[in-house]
Design a protein around this motif. Structure first.
Motif, PDB file in Angstrom:
ATOM      1  N   VAL A 154       0.833  -1.213   0.000  1.00 61.47           N
ATOM      2  CA  VAL A 154       0.000   0.000   0.000  1.00 61.47           C
ATOM      3  C   VAL A 154       0.861   1.254   0.000  1.00 61.47           C
ATOM      4  O   VAL A 154       0.671   2.167  -0.822  1.00 61.47           O
ATOM      5  CB  VAL A 154      -0.960   0.002   1.202  1.00 61.47           C
ATOM      6  N   TRP A 155       1.818   1.340   0.948  1.00 63.57           N
ATOM      7  CA  TRP A 155       2.564   2.603   1.020  1.00 63.57           C
ATOM      8  C   TRP A 155       3.492   2.795  -0.181  1.00 63.57           C
ATOM      9  O   TRP A 155       3.716   3.938  -0.617  1.00 63.57           O
ATOM     10  CB  TRP A 155       3.289   2.750   2.352  1.00 63.57           C
ATOM     11  N   SER A 156       4.039   1.712  -0.733  1.00 68.14           N
ATOM     12  CA  SER A 156       4.898   1.855  -1.908  1.00 68.14           C
ATOM     13  C   SER A 156       4.093   2.310  -3.127  1.00 68.14           C
ATOM     14  O   SER A 156       4.544   3.155  -3.910  1.00 68.14           O
ATOM     15  CB  SER A 156       5.597   0.524  -2.220  1.00 68.14           C
ATOM     16  N   GLY A 157       2.887   1.765  -3.274  1.00 67.82           N
ATOM     17  CA  GLY A 157       2.027   2.186  -4.378  1.00 67.82           C
ATOM     18  C   GLY A 157       1.643   3.648  -4.283  1.00 67.82           C
ATOM     19  O   GLY A 157       1.656   4.388  -5.285  1.00 67.82           O
ATOM     20  N   MET A 158       1.308   4.097  -3.075  1.00 67.90           N
ATOM     21  CA  MET A 158       0.933   5.501  -2.878  1.00 67.90           C
ATOM     22  C   MET A 158       2.120   6.433  -3.101  1.00 67.90           C
ATOM     23  O   MET A 158       1.970   7.545  -3.599  1.00 67.90           O
ATOM     24  CB  MET A 158       0.350   5.694  -1.484  1.00 67.90           C
ATOM     25  N   THR A 159       3.309   5.977  -2.719  1.00 66.24           N
ATOM     26  CA  THR A 159       4.510   6.785  -2.965  1.00 66.24           C
ATOM     27  C   THR A 159       4.722   6.970  -4.465  1.00 66.24           C
ATOM     28  O   THR A 159       5.023   8.081  -4.936  1.00 66.24           O
ATOM     29  CB  THR A 159       5.747   6.116  -2.338  1.00 66.24           C
ATOM     30  N   ALA A 160       4.561   5.896  -5.223  1.00 69.39           N
ATOM     31  CA  ALA A 160       4.736   5.984  -6.673  1.00 69.39           C
ATOM     32  C   ALA A 160       3.745   6.967  -7.291  1.00 69.39           C
ATOM     33  O   ALA A 160       4.089   7.743  -8.203  1.00 69.39           O
ATOM     34  CB  ALA A 160       4.584   4.603  -7.303  1.00 69.39           C
ATOM     35  N   LEU A 161       2.498   6.965  -6.800  1.00 71.89           N
ATOM     36  CA  LEU A 161       1.463   7.840  -7.349  1.00 71.89           C
ATOM     37  C   LEU A 161       1.654   9.307  -6.966  1.00 71.89           C
ATOM     38  O   LEU A 161       1.082  10.188  -7.618  1.00 71.89           O
ATOM     39  CB  LEU A 161       0.080   7.373  -6.868  1.00 71.89           C
ATOM     40  N   THR A 162       2.461   9.569  -5.929  1.00 66.70           N
ATOM     41  CA  THR A 162       2.684  10.958  -5.510  1.00 66.70           C
ATOM     42  C   THR A 162       3.289  11.785  -6.642  1.00 66.70           C
ATOM     43  O   THR A 162       3.093  13.002  -6.714  1.00 66.70           O
ATOM     44  CB  THR A 162       3.598  11.006  -4.273  1.00 66.70           C
TER      45      THR A 162
ATOM     46  N   ALA B 294      16.288  13.851  -7.749  1.00 67.49           N
ATOM     47  CA  ALA B 294      15.685  15.173  -7.960  1.00 67.49           C
ATOM     48  C   ALA B 294      16.503  15.991  -8.955  1.00 67.49           C
ATOM     49  O   ALA B 294      15.943  16.736  -9.777  1.00 67.49           O
ATOM     50  CB  ALA B 294      15.569  15.916  -6.637  1.00 67.49           C
ATOM     51  N   GLU B 295      17.835  15.871  -8.887  1.00 69.39           N
ATOM     52  CA  GLU B 295      18.696  16.653  -9.785  1.00 69.39           C
ATOM     53  C   GLU B 295      18.782  16.046 -11.182  1.00 69.39           C
ATOM     54  O   GLU B 295      19.185  16.725 -12.120  1.00 69.39           O
ATOM     55  CB  GLU B 295      20.093  16.789  -9.173  1.00 69.39           C
ATOM     56  N   THR B 296      18.427  14.759 -11.302  1.00 66.52           N
ATOM     57  CA  THR B 296      18.526  14.103 -12.620  1.00 66.52           C
ATOM     58  C   THR B 296      17.169  13.873 -13.284  1.00 66.52           C
ATOM     59  O   THR B 296      17.031  14.036 -14.495  1.00 66.52           O
ATOM     60  CB  THR B 296      19.257  12.755 -12.489  1.00 66.52           C
ATOM     61  N   LEU B 297      16.166  13.470 -12.475  1.00 68.93           N
ATOM     62  CA  LEU B 297      14.856  13.142 -13.034  1.00 68.93           C
ATOM     63  C   LEU B 297      13.750  14.123 -12.650  1.00 68.93           C
ATOM     64  O   LEU B 297      12.688  14.115 -13.265  1.00 68.93           O
ATOM     65  CB  LEU B 297      14.431  11.729 -12.586  1.00 68.93           C
ATOM     66  N   GLY B 298      13.987  14.932 -11.619  1.00 73.10           N
ATOM     67  CA  GLY B 298      12.929  15.796 -11.112  1.00 73.10           C
ATOM     68  C   GLY B 298      12.158  15.101  -9.989  1.00 73.10           C
ATOM     69  O   GLY B 298      12.228  13.883  -9.828  1.00 73.10           O
ATOM     70  N   TRP B 299      11.399  15.880  -9.211  1.00 68.79           N
ATOM     71  CA  TRP B 299      10.764  15.309  -8.027  1.00 68.79           C
ATOM     72  C   TRP B 299       9.640  14.331  -8.367  1.00 68.79           C
ATOM     73  O   TRP B 299       9.403  13.368  -7.642  1.00 68.79           O
ATOM     74  CB  TRP B 299      10.253  16.413  -7.097  1.00 68.79           C
ATOM     75  N   ARG B 300       8.955  14.527  -9.480  1.00 68.64           N
ATOM     76  CA  ARG B 300       7.827  13.646  -9.813  1.00 68.64           C
ATOM     77  C   ARG B 300       8.296  12.221 -10.129  1.00 68.64           C
ATOM     78  O   ARG B 300       7.774  11.234  -9.590  1.00 68.64           O
ATOM     79  CB  ARG B 300       7.046  14.226 -10.995  1.00 68.64           C
TER      80      ARG B 300
ATOM     81  N   SER C 245      11.041  10.936  -9.255  1.00 71.30           N
ATOM     82  CA  SER C 245      11.726  10.394  -8.075  1.00 71.30           C
ATOM     83  C   SER C 245      10.763   9.564  -7.231  1.00 71.30           C
ATOM     84  O   SER C 245      11.100   8.455  -6.779  1.00 71.30           O
ATOM     85  CB  SER C 245      12.309  11.534  -7.232  1.00 71.30           C
ATOM     86  N   PHE C 246       9.565  10.098  -7.005  1.00 69.67           N
ATOM     87  CA  PHE C 246       8.567   9.347  -6.241  1.00 69.67           C
ATOM     88  C   PHE C 246       8.218   8.036  -6.944  1.00 69.67           C
ATOM     89  O   PHE C 246       8.067   6.989  -6.307  1.00 69.67           O
ATOM     90  CB  PHE C 246       7.294  10.187  -6.056  1.00 69.67           C
ATOM     91  N   GLY C 247       8.069   8.085  -8.262  1.00 69.76           N
ATOM     92  CA  GLY C 247       7.706   6.889  -9.012  1.00 69.76           C
ATOM     93  C   GLY C 247       8.742   5.786  -8.912  1.00 69.76           C
ATOM     94  O   GLY C 247       8.411   4.620  -8.674  1.00 69.76           O
ATOM     95  N   VAL C 248       9.999   6.147  -9.083  1.00 74.13           N
ATOM     96  CA  VAL C 248      11.075   5.157  -9.037  1.00 74.13           C
ATOM     97  C   VAL C 248      11.158   4.504  -7.662  1.00 74.13           C
ATOM     98  O   VAL C 248      11.224   3.265  -7.537  1.00 74.13           O
ATOM     99  CB  VAL C 248      12.420   5.821  -9.402  1.00 74.13           C
ATOM    100  N   ILE C 249      11.134   5.299  -6.621  1.00 71.54           N
ATOM    101  CA  ILE C 249      11.292   4.762  -5.265  1.00 71.54           C
ATOM    102  C   ILE C 249      10.100   3.892  -4.873  1.00 71.54           C
ATOM    103  O   ILE C 249      10.250   2.837  -4.243  1.00 71.54           O
ATOM    104  CB  ILE C 249      11.496   5.916  -4.264  1.00 71.54           C
ATOM    105  N   GLY C 250       8.891   4.300  -5.264  1.00 72.11           N
ATOM    106  CA  GLY C 250       7.711   3.504  -4.953  1.00 72.11           C
ATOM    107  C   GLY C 250       7.722   2.144  -5.626  1.00 72.11           C
ATOM    108  O   GLY C 250       7.397   1.121  -5.013  1.00 72.11           O
TER     109      GLY C 250
END
Length: 451
Positions: free
Chosen positions: A84-92, A158-164, A166-171
């Motif tokens: 659940v939390w990984s999926g929500m992180t990706a969607l952020t 954040a410096e290479t892909l941007g913040w959006r 970043s959330f997707g990759v980590i999630g």
């Protein structure tokens, strides 16, 4: 795999899960800098986003999920929470405004609420009491390790892909761990280090369980001190990145590397040392299990105040290295000591109550109130970027009160630990039909030995 290796293997997997917990929770502390710029958020909104909106749902859901963990297969709860939390992180990464961010952070909170209480309960059934605080502290190392990887990954991405993105990759990376948890963890026997009579299938009622915790004087003082220290901890962790970018004009990359190192290495040393000292000194005098936290707090406060008040960037970073080492010192004992005071079928609930109070006060109020103070100092007193110096410093002072409360908690710890052991002897005797009035009975002799 032998029993010893098996328990450490499970602890390692739970450590990995908890690490992703803190990675997903930490990345917003770094990414809030570009988020603030792109979406035009205020410090108060950032405080609500990183604090209160997350904490309300995280703490509220932790209690019912903990009750479930005390009666069902805990590894399934941990795996579901991770998904659940990984999926929500990706969607952020697709959030378009403040409201979207809040909704998705609530989703992350809902997922993370299910992991820690179930993990604590499993560890209590994997490790005997003499080494439990150390095991809890090792699990707690996932906090600094998760923060280290969170800060590093967020800064680099954040410096290479941007913040959006970043959330997707980590999630998505977190989601890959879900099947491993389900397939590789063997559910431990509940209450395996307690006699069978201590591990009744029935649980005390919810109100009765809360009443039991409230009547523990040492627990009341301990949880109050932990809540105030958590207030300090989350204020410092959530606002340090903006502090260094605004006040000392460091780049996001520079800040992320520094915070990763001081939290990952320094915080890891401090957290393990707190658990290790509590276990080692507590074998001589149980009160020292908590008094070590008082001593740690009294060293932390001057170091942390110097970090945020000195003008020199070099000195600030140096004092910060010491302060961040001591910041998580309290974690192991705060989690482990209450487990010594309650029955096995109350352990997950006890962990959840501890997390509820500390996170509601610490995570809920710390970043939010500190952000509000910072914005007030900017708007009403024209302090500009220096407002965070004093907003964070005001939060740090609560650690002095926490140190006093830890000392008060230690005063009744021995008596309440002894009472808990005596209750176990009485329960075993009652379930076996043995009378404690017989001075020669094993139960009576065991009770006398406890005294």
């Amino acid at each position: 795999m032998n029993e010893l290796a098996g328990r450490w293997f499970v602890l390692g997997l739970l450590f990995a899960v908890s690490t992703f917990n803190y990675i997903d929770r930490t990345i917003i502390s770094i990414l809030q800098v570009p988020i603030k710029r792109d979406l035009g958020l205020s410090d108060t909104e950032l405080g609500l986003l990183t604090g209160l909106s997350f904490a309300l749902f995280y703490t509220t859901l932790s209690l019912p999920i903990a009750r479930l963990a005390d009666r069902t297969v805990r590894k399934r709860l941990v795996a579901a929470a991770l998904a659940v939390w990984s999926g929500m992180t990706a969607l952020t990464g697709v959030a378009a405004n403040f409201t979207h961010l809040v909704i998705l952070r609530v989703g992350v909170a809902a997922g993370e609420a299910g992991s820690i209480p179930a993990s604590h309960s499993m560890i209590a059934d994997l490790f005997p009491p003499r080494s439990r605080a150390t095991a809890m502290a090792i699990l707690g190392l996932s906090l600094p390790v998760g923060m280290m990887f969170g800060f590093l990954s967020a800064g680099i991405l954040a410096e290479t892909l941007g913040w959006r993105k970043s959330f997707g990759v980590i999630g998505v990376v977190g989601l890959l761990l879900v099947p491993i948890v389900l397939l590789a963890i063997r559910e431990p026997v509940r209450g395996r280090f307690d006699r069978s009579a201590d591990v009744a299938d029935s649980q005390p009622g919810f109100v009765d369980a809360l009443r039991t915790l409230w009547h523990l004087r040492s627990y009341r003082f301990l949880i109050a001190g932990a809540a105030l220290h958590a207030y300090v901890s989350y204020s410092v962790m959530n606002w340090s990145a903006p502090f260094y970018t605004r006040v000392h004009e460091m780049s996001i990359g520079e800040v992320s590397v520094y915070l990763a190192l001081v939290n990952g290495i320094g915080g890891g040393i401090g957290m393990y040392l707190g658990g290790w000292l509590s276990d080692r000194l507590g074998q001589r005098d149980a009160r020292l299990r908590l008094r070590v936290l008082t001593f740690g707090g009294l060293i932390f406060v001057p170091m942390a105040l110097a970090q945020y008040l000195v003008e020199s960037t070099t000195l600030s970073l140096a004092f910060g290295a010491v302060a961040f080492t001591l910041l998580p010192f309290y974690y192991g004992p705060v989690v482990a000591v209450p487990q010594l005071l309650v029955a096995p079928n109350m352990r997950a609930l006890t962990s959840a109550v501890t997390l509820l109070v500390t996170n509601l006060v610490g995570l809920g109020l710390g970043p939010t109130v500190t952000g509000f103070i910072s914005e007030t100092l900017i708007v009403r007193f024209g302090m500009g970027q220096h407002s965070l110096r004093y907003a964070i410093s005001a939060a740090i002072l609560f650690s002095l009160v926490a140190a006093f409360l830890y000392w008060r908690a230690s005063g009744s710890l021995i008596a309440e630990m002894r009472y808990a052991e005596e209750e176990k002897v009485r329960d075993r005797a009652s379930s076996s039909g043995i009378s404690l009035s017989d001075p020669g009975s094993p139960a009576t002799l065991a009770l006398a030995n406890k005294r």
